[in-house]
Design a protein around this motif. Structure first.
Motif, mmCIF file in Angstrom:
data_model
loop_
_atom_site.group_PDB
_atom_site.id
_atom_site.type_symbol
_atom_site.label_atom_id
_atom_site.label_comp_id
_atom_site.label_asym_id
_atom_site.label_seq_id
_atom_site.Cartn_x
_atom_site.Cartn_y
_atom_site.Cartn_z
ATOM 1 N N GLU A 65 0.831 -1.211 0.000
ATOM 2 C CA GLU A 65 0.000 0.000 0.000
ATOM 3 C C GLU A 65 0.865 1.261 0.000
ATOM 4 O O GLU A 65 0.586 2.218 -0.739
ATOM 5 C CB GLU A 65 -0.911 -0.015 1.233
ATOM 6 C CG GLU A 65 -1.996 -1.086 1.186
ATOM 7 C CD GLU A 65 -2.817 -1.135 2.451
ATOM 8 O OE1 GLU A 65 -3.780 -1.907 2.510
ATOM 9 O OE2 GLU A 65 -2.488 -0.382 3.404
ATOM 10 N N LYS A 69 1.188 4.239 -2.906
ATOM 11 C CA LYS A 69 1.038 5.656 -2.604
ATOM 12 C C LYS A 69 2.243 6.454 -3.087
ATOM 13 O O LYS A 69 2.097 7.558 -3.621
ATOM 14 C CB LYS A 69 0.849 5.849 -1.089
ATOM 15 C CG LYS A 69 -0.511 5.397 -0.576
ATOM 16 C CD LYS A 69 -0.652 5.686 0.907
ATOM 17 C CE LYS A 69 -2.020 5.253 1.406
ATOM 18 N NZ LYS A 69 -2.192 5.526 2.853
ATOM 19 N N ARG A 70 3.430 5.896 -2.906
ATOM 20 C CA ARG A 70 4.627 6.612 -3.354
ATOM 21 C C ARG A 70 4.665 6.707 -4.887
ATOM 22 O O ARG A 70 5.034 7.741 -5.444
ATOM 23 C CB ARG A 70 5.878 5.916 -2.819
ATOM 24 C CG ARG A 70 7.161 6.688 -3.066
ATOM 25 C CD ARG A 70 8.333 6.054 -2.365
ATOM 26 N NE ARG A 70 8.253 6.193 -0.923
ATOM 27 C CZ ARG A 70 8.585 7.293 -0.259
ATOM 28 N NH1 ARG A 70 8.993 8.375 -0.929
ATOM 29 N NH2 ARG A 70 8.514 7.339 1.045
ATOM 30 N N SER A 72 2.057 6.713 -6.856
ATOM 31 C CA SER A 72 1.023 7.677 -7.230
ATOM 32 C C SER A 72 1.514 9.110 -7.041
ATOM 33 O O SER A 72 1.268 9.976 -7.889
ATOM 34 C CB SER A 72 -0.230 7.432 -6.394
ATOM 35 O OG SER A 72 -1.214 8.397 -6.677
ATOM 36 N N ARG A 88 2.115 15.012 1.563
ATOM 37 C CA ARG A 88 1.915 13.602 1.226
ATOM 38 C C ARG A 88 3.171 12.780 1.481
ATOM 39 O O ARG A 88 3.088 11.611 1.892
ATOM 40 C CB ARG A 88 1.483 13.490 -0.240
ATOM 41 C CG ARG A 88 0.057 14.006 -0.458
ATOM 42 C CD ARG A 88 -0.384 13.931 -1.884
ATOM 43 N NE ARG A 88 -0.408 12.567 -2.390
ATOM 44 C CZ ARG A 88 -0.872 12.242 -3.595
ATOM 45 N NH1 ARG A 88 -1.347 13.186 -4.401
ATOM 46 N NH2 ARG A 88 -0.856 10.996 -4.010
ATOM 47 N N ILE A 92 3.515 9.489 3.932
ATOM 48 C CA ILE A 92 4.110 8.206 3.525
ATOM 49 C C ILE A 92 5.217 7.799 4.489
ATOM 50 O O ILE A 92 5.313 6.633 4.896
ATOM 51 C CB ILE A 92 4.641 8.310 2.081
ATOM 52 C CG1 ILE A 92 3.482 8.462 1.098
ATOM 53 C CG2 ILE A 92 5.485 7.091 1.725
ATOM 54 C CD1 ILE A 92 3.905 8.734 -0.327
ATOM 55 N N GLU A 95 3.672 6.483 7.644
ATOM 56 C CA GLU A 95 3.165 5.122 7.502
ATOM 57 C C GLU A 95 4.301 4.106 7.460
ATOM 58 O O GLU A 95 4.182 2.994 8.007
ATOM 59 C CB GLU A 95 2.322 5.020 6.235
ATOM 60 C CG GLU A 95 1.006 5.782 6.322
ATOM 61 C CD GLU A 95 0.150 5.624 5.078
ATOM 62 O OE1 GLU A 95 -0.864 6.314 4.977
ATOM 63 O OE2 GLU A 95 0.519 4.797 4.219
#
Length: 335
Positions: A65, A69-70, A72, A88, A92, A95
């Motif tokens: 996941e 995200k990275r 994207s 963002r 990341i 997380e």
């Protein structure tokens, strides 16, 4: 170190053989073999392995996941402002840190895996130790070694192997403990074992059970303390993150207010003459027009790129269709 242990054992055996009236009685056990043949231990080990696989799958899912995200973010960087990109990226990184903390929680030196392994091993080790003590005293052994330990055993005769006796003794004690009625207790007592259980066996077993219960209770309390501490840390991190986001939002609002204030200051009438005022308004209007033109140009460039991609895609599809039709016509002519 192993060579020193071997030399000491040889010297001890030689000394006892020379000075004692009877020969030295030496036995050995294989702890790994014993553990593999205790059903309760193998079952608990299988359950623990299932937990480990589940933990690994959870970690792998979270890593995938974060990876998505990275990717994207990297694809959208051209369309985002610097503040949004930084925000963002911080999410990341946060997380990823949470995933590392979870890995430590499960597989660290003091993690759940090591804790549950110790909880799983300790009762069985106590049983093995107690069984070795009983057999050694009953059979008058002088030394009992563990083949699985660091003791170097270049050769060991099977007649000195006590592993099967240990397994049978532990199994008998387990059946006695789990017996539900008089008939089952009688059958367990009638089993053929080499070493008879002495009078103190039951009291020792009871002491072991009480010790195991105390150890399990202490482990549960320790586990609860660890979980509470982790929850507190997690809450603290969430509060800190919320505070950072709040401060960041406040800073953005202050910056917008400052910009609007500057714009208001610019729009206020000055004491200069009408000609200077008109020139300032024209300059401000010119700046706004320039910004609007840049924005429209970016939108136009984006639409142009999109149209170019669509045209290229359509051309590829047309070429494929044409090639397919030519191949089909060629096959029809051959037929």
């Amino acid at each position: 170190m192993k060579l020193k242990v071997l030399i000491v054992l040889v010297m001890l055996a030689a000394g006892f053989s020379a000075n004692a009236q009877r020969g030295v009685r030496i036995g050995y056990i294989d702890t790994e073999y014993i553990l593999e043949n205790i059903p309760e231990y193998t079952e608990a080990t299988g359950q623990l392995e299932n937990k480990v696989q589940k933990w690994k799958a959870e970690i792998e899912t979270k890593l995938n996941e974060v990876k998505l995200k990275r990717e994207s973010l990297n694809n959208e960087k051209a369309l985002l402002t610097k503040e949004l990109i930084e925000e963002r990226e911080e999410d990341i990184v946060f997380e990823e840190k949470e995933i590392l903390d979870y890995q430590q929680k499960r597989f660290g030196p003091n993690g759940d895996l090591m804790l549950q392994k110790r909880q799983l091993m300790q009762p069985v080790q106590d049983q093995i130790f107690q069984a070795v003590q009983d057999i050694a005293k009953a059979k008058k052994y002088d030394f009992v070694f563990d083949k699985s330990a660091d003791v170097v055993m270049l050769y060991s005769a099977e007649r000195f192997d006590m592993s099967e006796l240990i397994i049978r003794t532990i199994s008998r004690a387990s059946k006695r403990t789990q017996a539900k009625n008089k008939a089952e207790r009688k059958n367990a007592k009638a089993e053929d074992v080499v070493v008879e259980i002495n009078e103190e066996k039951e009291s020792r077993q009871k002491a072991i059970d009480e010790k195991n219960a105390e150890r399990a209770t202490a482990a549960e309390l320790r586990k609860k303390e660890i979980l509470d501490a982790r929850e507190a840390k997690k809450k603290e991190a969430a509060d800190r993150r919320a505070k950072i986001l709040e401060e960041r939002a406040k800073a953005r609002e202050d910056k917008l207010k400052e910009r609007s204030g500057d714009q208001t200051e610019t729009d206020k009438p000055s004491v200069a003459d009408d000609t200077q005022k008109d020139s300032q308004e024209a300059a401000a209007k010119s700046s706004a027009d320039i910004l609007e033109e840049k924005r429209l140009k970016r939108l136009a460039d984006r639409e142009a790129r999109k149209a170019e991609l669509e045209a290229r895609k359509q051309k590829i599809l047309d070429d494929r269709k044409k090639a397919k039709e030519e191949n089909q016509s060629g096959e029809d002519e051959d037929n």
